[in-house]
Structure formats: structure tokens, C-alpha cells
Design a protein around this motif. Structure first.
Motif, PDB file in Angstrom:
ATOM      1  N   SER A  73      -2.208  25.554  39.193  1.00 58.32           N
ATOM      2  CA  SER A  73      -3.152  24.537  40.167  1.00 58.32           C
ATOM      3  C   SER A  73      -3.402  25.263  41.463  1.00 58.32           C
ATOM      4  N   ILE A  74      -4.413  25.877  41.961  1.00 52.40           N
ATOM      5  CA  ILE A  74      -4.451  26.456  43.358  1.00 52.40           C
ATOM      6  C   ILE A  74      -5.283  25.350  44.152  1.00 52.40           C
ATOM      7  N   ASP A  75      -6.467  25.076  43.607  1.00 49.17           N
ATOM      8  CA  ASP A  75      -7.224  24.317  44.539  1.00 49.17           C
ATOM      9  C   ASP A  75      -7.188  22.713  44.651  1.00 49.17           C
ATOM     10  N   GLY A  76      -6.116  22.431  44.000  1.00 47.25           N
ATOM     11  CA  GLY A  76      -5.631  21.079  43.871  1.00 47.25           C
ATOM     12  C   GLY A  76      -4.096  20.845  43.516  1.00 47.25           C
ATOM     13  N   SER A  77      -3.695  19.727  43.681  1.00 45.79           N
ATOM     14  CA  SER A  77      -2.475  19.445  43.310  1.00 45.79           C
ATOM     15  C   SER A  77      -2.352  18.126  42.448  1.00 45.79           C
ATOM     16  N   ILE A  78      -1.564  18.393  41.501  1.00 45.36           N
ATOM     17  CA  ILE A  78      -1.499  17.063  40.467  1.00 45.36           C
ATOM     18  C   ILE A  78      -0.213  16.297  40.729  1.00 45.36           C
ATOM     19  N   GLN A  79      -0.615  15.029  40.733  1.00 49.51           N
ATOM     20  CA  GLN A  79       0.244  13.924  41.191  1.00 49.51           C
ATOM     21  C   GLN A  79       0.735  13.239  39.928  1.00 49.51           C
ATOM     22  N   GLU A  80      -0.140  13.088  38.589  1.00 54.34           N
ATOM     23  CA  GLU A  80       0.557  12.557  37.525  1.00 54.34           C
ATOM     24  C   GLU A  80      -0.464  12.732  36.412  1.00 54.34           C
ATOM     25  N   VAL A  81       0.149  13.066  35.383  1.00 56.96           N
ATOM     26  CA  VAL A  81      -0.557  13.236  34.166  1.00 56.96           C
ATOM     27  C   VAL A  81      -0.087  12.177  33.122  1.00 56.96           C
ATOM     28  N   ASN A  82      -1.236  11.314  32.471  1.00 58.60           N
ATOM     29  CA  ASN A  82      -0.859  10.590  31.549  1.00 58.60           C
ATOM     30  C   ASN A  82      -1.724  10.908  30.321  1.00 58.60           C
ATOM     31  N   VAL A  83      -1.039  11.108  29.042  1.00 56.05           N
ATOM     32  CA  VAL A  83      -1.564  10.810  27.817  1.00 56.05           C
ATOM     33  C   VAL A  83      -1.557   9.552  26.971  1.00 56.05           C
ATOM     34  N   SER A  84      -2.468   8.948  26.516  1.00 54.91           N
ATOM     35  CA  SER A  84      -2.098   7.590  25.905  1.00 54.91           C
ATOM     36  C   SER A  84      -3.001   7.625  24.412  1.00 54.91           C
ATOM     37  N   PRO A  85      -2.139   7.180  23.355  1.00 60.22           N
ATOM     38  CA  PRO A  85      -0.717   6.712  23.485  1.00 60.22           C
ATOM     39  C   PRO A  85       0.307   8.220  23.239  1.00 60.22           C
ATOM     40  N   CYS A  86       1.198   8.161  24.032  1.00 56.55           N
ATOM     41  CA  CYS A  86       2.194   8.999  23.862  1.00 56.55           C
ATOM     42  C   CYS A  86       3.472   8.722  24.627  1.00 56.55           C
ATOM     43  N   PRO A  87       4.288   7.921  23.897  1.00 55.12           N
ATOM     44  CA  PRO A  87       5.345   7.097  24.334  1.00 55.12           C
ATOM     45  C   PRO A  87       6.701   8.363  24.368  1.00 55.12           C
ATOM     46  N   THR A  88       6.708   9.404  23.541  1.00 56.64           N
ATOM     47  CA  THR A  88       7.869  10.162  23.818  1.00 56.64           C
ATOM     48  C   THR A  88       6.998  11.676  23.731  1.00 56.64           C
ATOM     49  N   GLN A  89       8.108  12.578  24.249  1.00 60.02           N
ATOM     50  CA  GLN A  89       7.546  13.884  24.107  1.00 60.02           C
ATOM     51  C   GLN A  89       8.495  14.625  23.212  1.00 60.02           C
ATOM     52  N   PRO A  90       8.183  15.631  22.293  1.00 58.98           N
ATOM     53  CA  PRO A  90       6.517  16.103  22.350  1.00 58.98           C
ATOM     54  C   PRO A  90       5.640  15.084  22.049  1.00 58.98           C
ATOM     55  N   CYS A  91       4.476  14.967  22.694  1.00 59.26           N
ATOM     56  CA  CYS A  91       3.530  14.026  22.082  1.00 59.26           C
ATOM     57  C   CYS A  91       3.183  14.218  20.473  1.00 59.26           C
ATOM     58  N   LEU A  92       3.285  13.205  19.891  1.00 57.64           N
ATOM     59  CA  LEU A  92       2.754  13.196  18.326  1.00 57.64           C
ATOM     60  C   LEU A  92       1.414  12.857  18.266  1.00 57.64           C
ATOM     61  N   LEU A  93       0.609  13.995  18.118  1.00 57.41           N
ATOM     62  CA  LEU A  93      -0.818  13.733  17.771  1.00 57.41           C
ATOM     63  C   LEU A  93      -1.484  13.530  16.427  1.00 57.41           C
ATOM     64  N   HIS A  94      -1.712  12.176  16.100  1.00 55.94           N
ATOM     65  CA  HIS A  94      -2.352  12.097  14.652  1.00 55.94           C
ATOM     66  C   HIS A  94      -3.652  12.485  14.623  1.00 55.94           C
ATOM     67  N   LYS A  95      -3.716  13.220  13.366  1.00 56.04           N
ATOM     68  CA  LYS A  95      -5.203  13.816  12.812  1.00 56.04           C
ATOM     69  C   LYS A  95      -5.820  12.539  12.958  1.00 56.04           C
ATOM     70  N   GLY A  96      -7.328  12.609  13.364  1.00 50.31           N
ATOM     71  CA  GLY A  96      -8.270  11.728  12.913  1.00 50.31           C
ATOM     72  C   GLY A  96      -8.129  10.646  14.004  1.00 50.31           C
ATOM     73  N   THR A  97      -7.488  10.997  15.168  1.00 54.88           N
ATOM     74  CA  THR A  97      -7.290   9.701  16.345  1.00 54.88           C
ATOM     75  C   THR A  97      -7.567  10.681  17.743  1.00 54.88           C
ATOM     76  N   SER A  98      -8.121   9.773  18.658  1.00 57.32           N
ATOM     77  CA  SER A  98      -8.396  10.519  20.302  1.00 57.32           C
ATOM     78  C   SER A  98      -7.530   9.725  21.001  1.00 57.32           C
ATOM     79  N   TYR A  99      -7.182  10.635  21.819  1.00 52.61           N
ATOM     80  CA  TYR A  99      -6.076  10.184  22.779  1.00 52.61           C
ATOM     81  C   TYR A  99      -6.767  10.222  24.301  1.00 52.61           C
ATOM     82  N   SER A 100      -6.548   9.469  25.171  1.00 55.69           N
ATOM     83  CA  SER A 100      -6.984   9.152  26.649  1.00 55.69           C
ATOM     84  C   SER A 100      -6.132  10.152  27.604  1.00 55.69           C
ATOM     85  N   ILE A 101      -6.738  10.779  28.342  1.00 54.43           N
ATOM     86  CA  ILE A 101      -5.968  11.797  29.166  1.00 54.43           C
ATOM     87  C   ILE A 101      -6.592  11.356  30.498  1.00 54.43           C
TER      88      ILE A 101
END
Length: 150
Positions: free
Chosen positions: A30-58
Motif C-alpha cells: 500500500s503506497i497511496d493509502g494505509s489499511i486500517q482494517e480488513v474484514n471477510v465475512s463469513p471468515c471466523p478463523t484463518q485461513p479463511c475456508l471459502l466454500h465453493k458456490g458461496t460469495s463472501y463480503s469484503i
């Protein structure tokens, strides 16, 4: 014994807070900005388990260090240090929660969806998400580990 309303309230608050926990991410330039927070929902643990056929909110909260008329997202699946482009429904940052033009010193909430198609292989990889300004400079770049699963 019936729990007191205060005890119940505290337990519910703790549960809600744990579900809304920001992700641990790696800033990848990140050069022209600074990240304060990243959320992926639903992703209660890491690594995020991404289930096929599902859409995740960023949702990425970031502060801009520059002025820009627009922004564009680029998403990759990184495997063995190779970036493979990952299509998203809306690459235009100005249509993803950011009020354009982007102003220096302002904080923005970038909102998008990450669809995981059924035909994707079941693998572990790194998701790399970039948002570039109108000069193709990095407003933000973050990486998180994920596992695509059935």
C-alpha cells in the motif's frame, strides 16, 4: 439458576465481538493509502475456508494519502509466488462503497464480493487484493491465506 440479564448481555457482546474480529493480513505494498482494517465475512478463523458456490463480503477500511478521480480493484490467487487473476463482479472502486473523487486524508470503506465458483479446485492459496488509483499506484494491497473447499 437463571443467568442475570447483565451476564447474558456480556456473553452476547463477547460473541458478537469475536465474530466481527478483523483479519490478520499482510500489507503487500500500500503506497497511496494505509489499511486500517480488513474484514471477510463469513471468515471466523484463518485461513479463511471459502466454500465453493458461496460469495463472501469484503470490507476494507483505508485512509487515502492522495487525490484520485477513480480506483480499480485487481484480485489474484497466489500460488507458488505466481499471481493468477481472479475475476470479481465489480472492479470499479467508485461503485464499491467509495465516494469518488477520492480525497487525500479521508477514510473510506471499500465493499465488494468475492464469489467462489463451484468449478474452482479445492486448494490452499493466498488471496491478494489490490486497489489502484487513476495513476495505477497502490491505494491498498493485502494478502490473506485461504482454503477453497467443497
Amino acid at each position: 439458576m437463571v443467568p442475570s440479564p447483565l451476564a447474558l448481555f456480556l456473553v452476547l457482546c463477547a460473541a458478537a465481538t469475536s465474530l466481527a474480529e478483523p483479519l490478520r493480513f499482510v500489507d503487500c505494498g500500500s503506497i497511496d493509502g494505509s489499511i486500517q482494517e480488513v474484514n471477510v465475512s463469513p471468515c471466523p478463523t484463518q485461513p479463511c475456508l471459502l466454500h465453493k458456490g458461496t460469495s463472501y463480503s469484503i470490507n476494507v477500511t483505508f485512509a487515502s494519502k492522495i487525490e484520485s478521480q477513480g480506483s480499480k480493484a485487481r484480485v489474484y490467487g497466489e500460488m507458488l509466488h505466481v499471481d493468477i487473476p481472479f475475476p470479481i463482479p465489480e472492479p470499479d472502486g467508485c461503485k464499491s462503497g467509495i465516494q469518488c473523487p477520492i480525497q487525500k486524508g479521508h477514510t473510506y470503506s471499500y465493499l465488494n464480493k468475492l464469489p467462489v465458483k463451484s468449478e474452482y479446485p479445492s486448494i490452499k492459496l493466498i488471496v491478494k487484493w489490490e486497489l489502484v488509483d487513476d495513476q495505477d499506484q497502490m491505494l491498498f494491497c493485502w494478502k490473506i491465506p485461504v482454503q477453497i473447499t467443497s
